[in-house]
Design a protein around this motif. Structure first.
Motif, PDB file in Angstrom:
ATOM      1  N   VAL A   1     -33.955  -2.707  39.973  1.00 47.95           N
ATOM      2  CA  VAL A   1     -34.764  -3.850  39.527  1.00 47.95           C
ATOM      3  C   VAL A   1     -34.434  -4.266  38.093  1.00 47.95           C
TER       4      VAL A   1
ATOM      5  N   LEU B   1     -42.040  -9.169  39.095  1.00 47.80           N
ATOM      6  CA  LEU B   1     -40.907  -8.660  39.886  1.00 47.80           C
ATOM      7  C   LEU B   1     -39.591  -9.121  39.271  1.00 47.80           C
ATOM      8  N   SER B   2     -39.542 -10.405  38.899  1.00 49.12           N
ATOM      9  CA  SER B   2     -38.295 -10.943  38.346  1.00 49.12           C
ATOM     10  C   SER B   2     -37.995 -10.355  36.969  1.00 49.12           C
ATOM     11  N   LEU B   3     -39.026  -9.866  36.284  1.00 48.06           N
ATOM     12  CA  LEU B   3     -38.811  -9.270  34.960  1.00 48.06           C
ATOM     13  C   LEU B   3     -38.291  -7.840  35.052  1.00 48.06           C
ATOM     14  N   GLY B   4     -38.315  -7.283  36.272  1.00 51.34           N
ATOM     15  CA  GLY B   4     -37.813  -5.927  36.447  1.00 51.34           C
ATOM     16  C   GLY B   4     -38.909  -4.901  36.697  1.00 51.34           C
ATOM     17  N   VAL B   5     -40.104  -5.369  37.089  1.00 49.43           N
ATOM     18  CA  VAL B   5     -41.196  -4.441  37.389  1.00 49.43           C
ATOM     19  C   VAL B   5     -41.056  -3.944  38.830  1.00 49.43           C
ATOM     20  N   ASP B   6     -41.168  -2.637  39.002  1.00 55.34           N
ATOM     21  CA  ASP B   6     -41.211  -2.062  40.342  1.00 55.34           C
ATOM     22  C   ASP B   6     -42.672  -2.100  40.792  1.00 55.34           C
TER      23      ASP B   6
ATOM     24  N   GLU C   1     -44.887 -12.332  41.246  1.00 59.50           N
ATOM     25  CA  GLU C   1     -43.498 -12.777  41.412  1.00 59.50           C
ATOM     26  C   GLU C   1     -42.743 -12.747  40.090  1.00 59.50           C
ATOM     27  N   THR C   2     -43.404 -13.228  39.030  1.00 60.64           N
ATOM     28  CA  THR C   2     -42.768 -13.208  37.724  1.00 60.64           C
ATOM     29  C   THR C   2     -42.519 -11.768  37.276  1.00 60.64           C
TER      30      THR C   2
ATOM     31  N   ALA D   1     -46.603  -7.153  32.188  1.00 64.51           N
ATOM     32  CA  ALA D   1     -45.800  -8.115  32.938  1.00 64.51           C
ATOM     33  C   ALA D   1     -46.597  -8.671  34.121  1.00 64.51           C
TER      34      ALA D   1
ATOM     35  N   TYR E   1     -38.351  -7.591  28.930  1.00 60.77           N
ATOM     36  CA  TYR E   1     -38.875  -6.401  29.620  1.00 60.77           C
ATOM     37  C   TYR E   1     -37.750  -5.492  30.107  1.00 60.77           C
TER      38      TYR E   1
ATOM     39  N   ALA F   1     -33.058  -7.860  36.969  1.00 63.15           N
ATOM     40  CA  ALA F   1     -33.773  -8.679  35.986  1.00 63.15           C
ATOM     41  C   ALA F   1     -32.845  -9.143  34.868  1.00 63.15           C
TER      42      ALA F   1
ATOM     43  N   LEU G   1     -48.599 -12.025  34.263  1.00 62.23           N
ATOM     44  CA  LEU G   1     -47.965 -13.326  34.525  1.00 62.23           C
ATOM     45  C   LEU G   1     -47.829 -13.595  36.019  1.00 62.23           C
ATOM     46  N   GLY G   2     -48.396 -12.753  36.866  1.00 64.50           N
ATOM     47  CA  GLY G   2     -48.279 -12.925  38.314  1.00 64.50           C
ATOM     48  C   GLY G   2     -47.247 -11.964  38.888  1.00 64.50           C
TER      49      GLY G   2
ATOM     50  N   PRO H   1     -45.686  -2.045  32.784  1.00 63.44           N
ATOM     51  CA  PRO H   1     -45.690  -3.007  33.900  1.00 63.44           C
ATOM     52  C   PRO H   1     -46.960  -3.853  33.949  1.00 63.44           C
TER      53      PRO H   1
END
Lengths: 327, 255
Positions: free
Chosen positions: B72, A221-226, A218-219, A212, B103, B76, A215-216, A209
């Motif tokens: 999540v 989060l959108s990539l699937g990071v909890d 919000e990004t 990821a 990812y 994604a 990249l900030g 995580p």
């Protein structure tokens, strides 16, 4: 697959720990050293190598590794190369926890109370910082909060020194504040080991995580990071590892900044792949620094934490100055 | 086919009404432009649709799942995101950023394998980044970095893409580049929601425009039907002239 960097660092680890066991105030020719190393030397040599130098070198390595990995993970989470257990007050809080137990615990306390108190102090500081990180957003503010935590923990430690009833407790407390691996035994290391291992597991789980997060949020989060789980894992990991390191050696600063900074260019600045080499590099740095401490002909032996700060603090300033303009 | 739906979505933050009873459906193969003045609630609407924040009342769904509470990783894989600001905390290289797009499929930077490798390579080529693969992010121009993020989002092959004011701070060529990439992505079968401030860009690239003001959707429809002088006056309080030429629409306006 092990990367070339990690292989070289492992090689450096073996060489530096062997050197730490071979070099010291008692000069020992190579023949006697290897005999002692493989358990067939004179009793005196074997005590020096296996009961004084080896545990001390191992302690230095473990402490450096814990601080290097904690620094790398905190830097990844806070997205700033200046975040580090020492600068953020995590080490000072851990040392304060250990000092309080030593000061008020008395002889009734079980041995394991010291690492537990150190870890509690470290966790309190990391949790406070992470909570602040969610609220304030600015990393500069966050580092200032860390500096505040560090100063406050330092002030309470100074208060304890001030109130110390006798010279013996004064010396004890001073050791925690200055940081040293002198006179450590394998038992001291074993006591802290379970916490250290747990800390490394949490840090390892937070590695992916962290890449990821670069990249900030919000990004990421959108990539699937909890995000919540990542914060908790880094806090627990850095708290456990730093607390365990402080339980062994007291507060040693700046390793957590210098080690990740050195390895980052070799892993293409990827936070996930910084963790392992930063840990090994941190270990090697402290083993080498401890050899230096033992060899320097000073009237009283220099404390490892003092030397680490003397080298690390200017590097901290240098890294900070080069980041002018960045938030 | 996956559809993104907002039903009666309202959002209050600290007692202030941000979104008021929003109904919106997003489908594959359609580029929807979300336009409206600052503070209209465009970003909040996007965050609700993405599941980054949960609505106070109403439902935001991705497929059959509640957007804010779903797994999540699953989320994604269904919805990608292009941020307005593109912070790079570390000077990582282009290829590694794009690989992060995988990812949710278990790929870490440079550990990408097999279908992850293929998807990353395809996204890099689609966004014209072959020459920049090994460049450090801190040496890229704003337009190049925006295209790197497009490649990162495309690499996931998610059926939906959310773009939050991606054209901000880009020069005209960069704006056209990024929107053309999103347009191509949609023509290849994805659905996209893009917050835009430039009505001309919305007119050129969008299939449908959603007009927002003060937390509500005021109108929605194809550019040629909904871009009118009176609407621009209603929404933005500007005096506009709408020009139709060769099937293209352009707008000029003044205070």
């Amino acid at each position: 697959m092990i990367s070339r960097l990690n292989f070289l660092l492992c090689l450096a680890t073996v060489i530096s720990i062997a050197a730490a066991a071979a070099i010291g105030s008692t000069t020992m020719p190579a023949g006697r050293f290897f005999a002692a190393l493989f358990g067939v030397g004179e009793t005196g040599d074997m005590i020096v190598v296996w009961e004084i130098r080896a545990p001390r070198a191992l302690a230095a390595f473990i402490v450096g590794a814990a601080l290097g990995a904690s620094g790398a993970a905190l830097q990844g989470l806070l997205r700033n190369p200046l975040a580090e257990p020492g600068v953020l007050g995590v080490s000072a809080s851990a040392a304060l926890g250990a000092s309080l137990v030593l000061f008020y615990g008395g002889a009734m306390m079980p041995d394991v109370a010291v690492p537990i108190a150190a870890i509690a102090g470290a966790l309190a500081a990391t949790a406070l910082l992470t909570f602040a990180a969610i609220r304030v957003g600015s990393v500069v503010t966050l580092i200032l909060i860390g500096v505040g935590i560090s100063s406050f923990a330092g002030a309470i430690a100074a208060l304890l020194l001030n109130l110390a009833p006798n010279p013996f407790s004064l010396a004890d407390l001073l050791n925690w504040t200055l940081g040293t691996v002198a006179n450590r035994s394998f038992d001291d290391i074993a006591l802290a080991a379970p916490f250290l291992v747990a800390g490394f597991v949490f840090l390892g789980l937070s590695a992916r995580p962290l890449s990821a997060l670069g990249l900030g949020e919000e990004t990421a989060l959108s990539l699937g990071v909890d995000l919540k789980r990542t914060r908790i894992f880094v806090v627990l990991g850095a708290g456990l590892a730093t607390g365990a390191a402080v339980a062994i050696a007291g507060a040693i600063g700046f390793v957590g900044i210098v080690a990740p900074h050195l390895v980052r260019p070799f892993v293409r600045y990827d936070p996930a792949r910084t963790l392992v080499p930063a840990a090994i590099a941190g270990g090697v740095i402290l083993v080498l620094a401890d050899i230096g401490v033992r060899l320097l002909p000073t009237p009283a032996e220099l404390r490892l934490g003092v030397v680490a700060a003397l080298i690390g603090a200017p590097i901290f300033v240098w890294i900070a100055a080069r980041r002018s303009g960045a938030t | 086919m996956t559809v993104i739906t907002l039903e009666n979505v309202s959002l209050d933050i600290n007692g202030a009404g941000i979104l008021d009873n929003i109904d919106l459906t997003l489908r594959a193969g359609e580029l929807v432009a979300l336009v409206g003045p600052n503070g209209a609630g465009k970003s909040s609407l996007m965050k609700c649709a993405l599941g980054a924040i949960a609505p106070t009342t109403g439902r935001a769904r991705i497929g059959d799942d509640d957007a804010a509470t779903m797994d999540v990783t699953k989320r994604a894989r269904l919805a990608g995101y292009l941020p307005q600001i593109r912070p790079t905390a570390w000077p990582v290289i282009v290829e590694d950023i794009v690989a992060l797009g995988r990812y949710a499929y278990g790929a870490t930077t440079t550990l990408a394998r097999n279908e992850n490798d293929t998807a990353v390579a395809a996204a890099i080529s689609a966004c014209g980044l072959d020459n920049l693969r090994q460049r450090r992010a801190d040496t890229l121009s704003g337009g190049e970095l925006a295209r790197v993020h497009c490649a990162r989002a495309f690499a996931a092959n998610a059926p939906f893409l959310f773009a939050d004011e991606v054209t901000n701070s880009l020069d005209p060529a960069g704006q056209l580049d990024v929107l053309q990439l999103i347009r191509d992505h949609v023509d290849n079968g994805a659905g996209a929601l893009a917050i835009l401030h430039d009505i001309n860009l919305a007119a050129t690239f969008a299939d449908r425009i959603v007009w927002m003001k003060k937390g509500r959707i005021h109108a929605e429809g194809p550019p040629r039907d909904t871009i009118t002088a009176s609407r621009l006056n209603d929404i933005f309080a500007v005096r506009a002239q709408v020009h139709h030429a060769n099937g293209a629409i352009s707008v000029t306006y003044r205070k």
